[in-house]
Design an enzyme around this catalytic site. Structure first.
Site, PDB file in Angstrom:
ATOM      1  N   TYR A 155       2.228   7.424  19.099  1.00  0.00           N
ATOM      2  CA  TYR A 155       1.653   7.318  17.753  1.00  0.00           C
ATOM      3  C   TYR A 155       0.180   6.905  17.806  1.00  0.00           C
ATOM      4  O   TYR A 155      -0.588   7.217  16.911  1.00  0.00           O
ATOM      5  CB  TYR A 155       2.477   6.330  16.923  1.00  0.00           C
ATOM      6  N   LYS A 162      -2.323   3.118  10.425  1.00  0.00           N
ATOM      7  CA  LYS A 162      -1.294   2.630   9.504  1.00  0.00           C
ATOM      8  C   LYS A 162      -1.339   1.112   9.375  1.00  0.00           C
ATOM      9  O   LYS A 162      -1.125   0.556   8.288  1.00  0.00           O
ATOM     10  CB  LYS A 162       0.089   3.088   9.969  1.00  0.00           C
TER      11      LYS A 162
END
Length: 264
Positions: A155, A162
């Protein structure tokens, strides 16, 4: 109904299995009037998805990185509705070299692009739409994938973005609270959407999630997340802001995978 009479804006509808589509669908069922936003090459996809909703909404042009686009959407909705009761930030993107285990080699330009689109854009749109919300208040909801304490396979800089998004949520909650505007994030479990297909390593996360979530988790069903966001858009959580609501089957609260019933 839960959202009777509400005027709402939903970004990021690109897939019937997406959270954004589920929010739009559930919001209409709950009595809200909505508009969608999109831009560029993907706008045709959003318009196609709009036709599959219970009532086909208009799709307005909004590039989340352009403050002038947000201002133009504000002007359009001022003429149309005279107010906005809430909106959903379902926008995230990262260059390919910012994902896939390339964390140490990602150049600043790619990391910056991920941050700009996936986190800073929440502030950009919030400021642009503020004139529609500052007199009556309302609710802003951003979509998170929890990176507060963990790193996820592949990720990479999207995970960093995020985490930054949640920080933006808190600071917007601080500065917009004076107008009665609540700002929260919903941290969803993994869902098999078009966006997920672009994240290397998604299969690893998807496979393990259900074994750890005490309520289980269906990666093909965004409805629980969509309904939770609708609850935040409603008037039923009037004193909740700066929060991250987990809608993940309880995965975030478990230390290990669930292998048995435990003592007792």
């Amino acid at each position: 109904m839960l959202l009777e009479g509400k005027k709402l804006l939903v970004t990021g509808v690109l897939d019937r299995k997406s959270i954004a589509f589920s929010v739009a669908e559930e919001a209409q069922k709950a009595g809200a009037e909505i508009v969608l936003t999109s831009f560029g090459r993907v706008a045709s996809i959003t318009r196609m998805m709009a036709k599959r909703l219970p009532t086909q909404p208009d799709v307005l042009e909004l590039d989340a990185t352009r403050a002038e686009d947000a201002a133009e959407v504000c002007d359009e909705l001022e003429q149309r509705w005279g107010r906005l009761d809430g909106w959903v930030h379902s926008i995230a993107n990262a260059p390919s070299d910012a994902l896939g285990g390339n964390f140490l080699r990602t150049p600043w330009e790619s990391a910056a692009a991920a941050y700009h689109i996936s986190a800073f854009s929440l502030k950009t749109i919030a400021v642009g739409l503020l004139p529609l919300m500052q007199e009556r208040g309302g609710s802003i909801v951003a979509l998170d994938f929890d990176n507060s304490t963990m790193a996820w396979p592949s990720y990479d800089w999207m995970g960093v973005s995020k985490a930054a998004l949640v920080a933006v949520v808190r600071y917007l909650a601080r500065d917009l609270g004076r107008y009665g505007i609540r700002v929260n994030a919903v941290a969803s479990g993994p869902l098999r959407t078009i966006a997920a297909k672009g994240v290397p390593g998604f299969d690893l996360v998807e496979e393990a999630w259900g074994r750890r979530a005490p309520l289980g988790w269906d990666t093909t069903n965004p409805t629980p997340v969509g309904r939770s966001i609708c609850a935040l858009l409603s008037d039923y959580l009037p004193a909740t802001t700066g929060e991250v609501i987990h809608v993940d089957g309880g995965h975030h609260a478990m230390g290990t995978e669930i292998t048995g019933s435990g003592p007792g």
